[in-house]
Structure formats: C-alpha cells, structure tokens
Design an enzyme around this catalytic site. Structure first.
Site, PDB file in Angstrom:
ATOM      1  N   HIS A 123       5.755  -7.272 -10.847  1.00 34.91           N
ATOM      2  CA  HIS A 123       5.604  -7.262  -9.089  1.00 34.91           C
ATOM      3  C   HIS A 123       5.298  -8.724  -8.976  1.00 34.91           C
ATOM      4  O   HIS A 123       4.275  -8.768  -8.328  1.00 34.91           O
ATOM      5  CB  HIS A 123       4.792  -6.020  -8.852  1.00 34.91           C
ATOM      6  CG  HIS A 123       5.038  -5.764  -7.242  1.00 34.91           C
ATOM      7  ND1 HIS A 123       5.152  -4.313  -6.941  1.00 34.91           N
ATOM      8  CD2 HIS A 123       4.949  -6.549  -6.256  1.00 34.91           C
ATOM      9  CE1 HIS A 123       5.394  -4.505  -5.672  1.00 34.91           C
ATOM     10  NE2 HIS A 123       5.173  -5.796  -5.357  1.00 34.91           N
ATOM     11  N   GLU A 168      12.033  -5.653  -6.423  1.00 38.78           N
ATOM     12  CA  GLU A 168      12.519  -6.594  -5.642  1.00 38.78           C
ATOM     13  C   GLU A 168      12.730  -7.765  -5.995  1.00 38.78           C
ATOM     14  O   GLU A 168      12.325  -8.807  -5.565  1.00 38.78           O
ATOM     15  CB  GLU A 168      11.547  -6.576  -4.435  1.00 38.78           C
ATOM     16  CG  GLU A 168      11.301  -5.143  -3.401  1.00 38.78           C
ATOM     17  CD  GLU A 168      10.704  -5.604  -2.302  1.00 38.78           C
ATOM     18  OE1 GLU A 168      10.310  -6.789  -2.080  1.00 38.78           O
ATOM     19  OE2 GLU A 168      10.444  -4.400  -1.522  1.00 38.78           O
ATOM     20  N   ASN A 297      13.228   0.380  -1.943  1.00 37.92           N
ATOM     21  CA  ASN A 297      12.085   0.189  -0.958  1.00 37.92           C
ATOM     22  C   ASN A 297      12.950  -0.151   0.613  1.00 37.92           C
ATOM     23  O   ASN A 297      13.853  -0.869   0.467  1.00 37.92           O
ATOM     24  CB  ASN A 297      11.437  -1.478  -1.101  1.00 37.92           C
ATOM     25  CG  ASN A 297      10.739  -1.047  -2.466  1.00 37.92           C
ATOM     26  OD1 ASN A 297      10.484   0.048  -3.084  1.00 37.92           O
ATOM     27  ND2 ASN A 297      10.225  -2.113  -2.913  1.00 37.92           N
ATOM     28  N   GLU A 374       9.039   2.432  -2.002  1.00 37.69           N
ATOM     29  CA  GLU A 374       8.272   1.832  -1.071  1.00 37.69           C
ATOM     30  C   GLU A 374       8.658   2.241   0.382  1.00 37.69           C
ATOM     31  O   GLU A 374       9.902   1.883   0.583  1.00 37.69           O
ATOM     32  CB  GLU A 374       8.080   0.243  -0.888  1.00 37.69           C
ATOM     33  CG  GLU A 374       6.991  -0.405  -2.110  1.00 37.69           C
ATOM     34  CD  GLU A 374       6.921  -1.823  -2.435  1.00 37.69           C
ATOM     35  OE1 GLU A 374       6.965  -2.413  -1.010  1.00 37.69           O
ATOM     36  OE2 GLU A 374       6.928  -2.378  -3.186  1.00 37.69           O
TER      37      GLU A 374
HETATM   38  C1  FCB Z   1       7.449  -5.509  -0.142  1.00 35.57           C
HETATM   39  C2  FCB Z   1       6.621  -5.754  -1.630  1.00 35.57           C
HETATM   40  C3  FCB Z   1       5.026  -5.115  -1.451  1.00 35.57           C
HETATM   41  C4  FCB Z   1       4.651  -5.312  -0.119  1.00 35.57           C
HETATM   42  C5  FCB Z   1       5.645  -4.985   1.075  1.00 35.57           C
HETATM   43  C6  FCB Z   1       5.231  -4.793   2.413  1.00 35.57           C
HETATM   44  O1  FCB Z   1       8.465  -6.328  -0.194  1.00 35.57           O
HETATM   45  O2  FCB Z   1       7.145  -5.260  -2.786  1.00 35.57           O
HETATM   46  O3  FCB Z   1       4.437  -6.054  -2.390  1.00 35.57           O
HETATM   47  O4  FCB Z   1       4.232  -6.406   0.009  1.00 35.57           O
HETATM   48  O5  FCB Z   1       6.974  -5.211   0.684  1.00 35.57           O
END
Ligand code: FCB
Length: 471
Positions: A123, A168, A297, A374
């Site tokens: 991450h 991501e 996400n 997420e």
């Molecule tokens: C994503 C990230 C996470 C956090 C959220 C708001 O892009 O994966 O770490 O910062 O956004």
C-alpha cells in the site's frame, strides 16, 4: 407504508480498512527502513502543513487497543497492509525478524478476537533503496516484490484469510511517476507507463509466489476503477475521451491482470510517449495470475470531455493539481467540476457510480467475485460538548453507498464483502492529517481514540445484516 430495511447475504464479509504508513508511526523503530513516503513527506512542500507519518496514529504501539475496538464493533474482517520496509528494510536481502513478529502478533490478535485478517502486501510504502535505483520504473522492483511476497506468505500465510498483492496501482504509477502528487513525486510520463507495467508484472509474480507457497491461498488485488462520464453523452468526441480515460485509468490494469493482454487502444493512445518495448515476451501472461476476488475501491465519479479550446482547461479529476496531469497521453482531455454535494476531499457524493461500477464489472467478468475493499468519506468532524462525534454526514454517505451495493447485488453483481475506509482517522497522504476518514476519531495531540456515531451505526448494520436508517 414503510418498506423493510435492505438486507445482505448471510456470509457477506463486513470489515474496515487501514494502511501501514497511514497509521503505524514508529518509522525508525525495531529495524524498519525508510520508505518513499518518509522521504516524500519530509520534503518541504509535498504534504499539507508538512505533515509526515512519523507518529501517525501510533498504531505500532497501540495495536492491541485498536484490535479491541475492532472486536467491540463486531467487524468480521480487518484489511491492513504490511510495510515492506518494516519486513525487509532495504527491499532486498535480509528480512527483519522484528517486523515479521509485529505482523505475526497482529494476525494472531485478530484471530483471537474472531476477526479475519485480510492482508495487503503493498500500500505504497516502497523501500527507499529500491526507488534509489529506479523504483517501479525499474523492472527489478517487480522481482524484488515477488521475493518479498514469497517470504511473507511463508511466515504468515497459514493464518491470513485473503492476500491482496497491490493497493491501487493506478495511484502508485500515475500519481507517483506522472503527476508527482504522491511519492516518489516524479513527473515522467514514460516512467509512469513503465511503472504501471512493472506493477502488473509484480502483481503476477507475487501472486504466483503466494500460490506456490500456499496452494489454497485466496488471492486478490485492489484497483481504484474510475467511473467517468462524458460531459455530453451525445458527443462522439466526449464519449471517445471517456474511452481513452477508461484505457489509461482502468483497462491498463484490468487488461493484463484479468485478460492477459494490454488493450490495443491504450497502446495507440500512448504511442507518442512510449513504444511499450519494456513489455517482454510472456509478461502479459504472467500478469494474469488467476484471482479469487477483485477488490474495488470506490469514492466518487468524474466528468470529462475533449478540450474545446474555449476558456481555461479544467482539471477537476479529484487527484490534486500539481500542474502536471496523471492522465498520460490524454493532455487534450479536461475534467469538469461535478455537481455536489461534496465530502471534505472535494469529491462529489454519487452512490450511482458504485452501482454502475459493480454491475459493469460483473457483466464483464461474470465468474469473478468482487469485494469493495474501500469506500468511505472524509468530513471536517467536530467533537461535541458531550465529547462525542456525531458524524451524521458520514452516516448518510455510508447509507447511500451501502444501499447501492445492495442494489448491485439485487441486479446480479457478484459482491462478497465491503470494507469501510477507514477504521481510524489517519495520515491522508498529501493531505496529511487535515482530512478525517475514520469511524474512530484520533486526537493527534493525545492519540486518544473516540468511537464516532458512524462506527456504532456500522456496528448495528453488521450485527443485523440489515441497513439501519441513516438518521
Ligand atoms: C485511497 C487509498 C487510501 C485512502 C483513501 C482515501 O486512494 O487507497 O489509502 O487514502 O484513498
């Protein structure tokens, strides 16, 4: 007549998520090496207020308290990431036994509390020595990543419910190497495409290493897939702009990872930047390691069109403005501001994007289970006189988006779980501590935790498997 509340499948996996650099702190302790985010955040002008992750939520020392909170809320799963430089300080060679021990205790602590550990290998906190020799733009980083993955699988694999290779990779490649909004802060479009490829390759190699070490491992990757709509749906030029953004924003990863090939239109769109000769024979097949779950996400949507030449070109894509676009090869595409309402990130609140994304993915990949890894919202929370955080705006955001997940399931999308971002207020990258995403407040002076209303609301949802009213 009131309709009955929306319910979810019995085995639906409810959890919450965090990431190592955003919460751990203890950056110099117990043998951890420096990462690109240590370097970046300590470089003047890179983060708001010069904030760094040096202390963050001090989770490294307070993890038992945080795990108790997870248990109190009844979360079924916890998605966390391992700091590569804590596990292997220079990114190659020797592993750090104290780093391994920390995550081993964390995993055991979750299991003792009846919570499934969902571990992300990367991450964004790349060991700095690897960046010093080119970072993700260097093919060797993908090989280093596979080596790290094999070691982690060997040490923790028996106890982790699901492995995620990357979080991501779009942000790692394009915010890290094209716009420079994220570490390592480079603005080199060709390097960004190289980085994207080496992330794809690293994912494939690491996924294979995990499978080799643990035959029956559950394997996933987490992508932030962009939901972009044309400004004028009747305009062929606007629709083509959206196609191009889908190629360089989404299919640049979906193609190799799930279909074993880069999309032809992506190669054409970026031909003036690179000839892609860094993709070697066999690479694309390597990237397509079979996955058990695709992590998705989702936060908001955007609106784009080909620049008409009139007025100032707009860049409201929600990824910060460094003056250099993260959208490689798409310099003539502009992003228009979205209508509100907005979160504190300035991101528009649009649950219909969640529905569109999930149903679209399930149509395209019908056999691939999906998980929201997420979703959540930053708001400028305040502590009330009663000492509590009554974050009704966050509850309302969550209600709308989780309702959309339910609607997607009803429409046939194969969604197996939902992880709320984030368990704790934390270091929000270039925004530092100014943007609070947590369902638990962290007082950055005292590091005291306060459970917000949204956390209790989410806890009720998990206990009943039914969506409680928002207000
Ligand atoms: C994503 C990230 C996470 C956090 C959220 C708001 O892009 O994966 O770490 O910062 O956004």
């Amino acid at each position: 007549m009131t309709s009955s509340p929306r319910s979810f499948p019995e085995d639906f996996l409810w959890g919450s998520a965090t990431a190592s650099y955003q919460i751990e702190g203890a950056v110099d302790e117990d043998g951890r090496g420096p990462s690109i985010w240590d370097t970046f955040s300590h470089t003047p002008g890179r983060t708001l207020n010069g904030d760094t992750g040096d202390v963050a939520d001090d989770h490294y020392h307070r993890w038992t308290q945080d795990l108790d909170l997870i248990k109190d809320l009844g979360l079924r799963a916890y998605r966390f990431s391992l700091a590569w430089p804590r596990m292997q300080p220079t990114g190659s060679g020797a592993f750090n036994p104290r780093g391994v021990e920390f995550y081993s205790r964390l995993v055991d602590g979750l299991l003792e509390r009846g919570v499934q550990p969902v571990a992300t290998l990367y991450h964004w906190d790349l060991p700095q020595p690897l960046e010093d020799v080119g970072g993700w733009a260097n093919r060797d980083t993908a090989l280093r990543f596979a080596d790290y993955a094999a070691h982690v699988a060997d040490r923790l694999g028996d106890r982790v419910a699901m492995w995620t290779t990357l979080n991501e990779p779009w942000c790692s490649a394009f915010l890290g190497y094209a716009s420079g909004a994220h570490a390592p802060g480079r603005t080199e479009p060709e390097a960004a495409l190289r980085a994207a490829h080496h992330l794809n390759l690293g994912h494939g190699l690491a996924g294979r290493a995990i499978r080799d070490a643990l035959g029956d491992a559950k394997l996933s990757v987490t992508l932030n897939l962009h939901v972009t709509r044309p400004v004028d749906a009747d305009s062929a030029a606007d629709r083509d702009a959206v196609r191009q953004l889908d190629a360089v924003g989404n299919r640049v990863f979906l193609g190799p990872m799930l279909e074993g090939a880069y999309p032809k239109d992506l190669l054409d769109d970026t031909a003036s930047v690179t000839d892609w000769s860094f993709v070697q024979d066999g690479d694309e097949a390597t990237c397509a390691v079979p996955l058990d779950v695709l992590g998705v996400n989702y936060y908001s949507t955007s609106r784009a069109r080909r620049f008409t030449g009139e007025g100032e070109m707009q860049h409201a894509d929600g990824h910060g403005d460094t003056g250099v676009s993260p959208w490689v090869g798409a310099d003539d595409i502009e992003f228009l501001p979205q209508p509100g309402p907005y979160t504190a990130m300035g991101w528009n609140i649009d649950p219909s994007g969640m529905l569109e994304l999930l149903t679209g993915l399930s149509r395209r990949y019908p056999d691939l289970p999906l998980m929201i890894t997420e979703n959540g919202a930053a708001f400028h929370d305040t502590v009330d006189e009663d000492g509590q955080v009554h974050d009704a705006d966050r509850v309302s955001y969550l209600h709308g988006h989780i309702d959309a997940v339910g609607e997607a399931i009803d429409a046939g999308a194969n969604v197996r779980g939902y992880f709320l971002w984030s368990l704790l207020d934390n270091f929000e990258w270039a925004w530092g501590y100014d943007r609070r995403f947590g369902i638990i407040r962290v007082d950055y002076e005292t590091l005291e935790r306060t459970v917000k209303d949204s956390a209790w609301w989410y806890s009720r949802l998990i206990a009943t498997n039914r969506l409680p009213p928002a207000g």
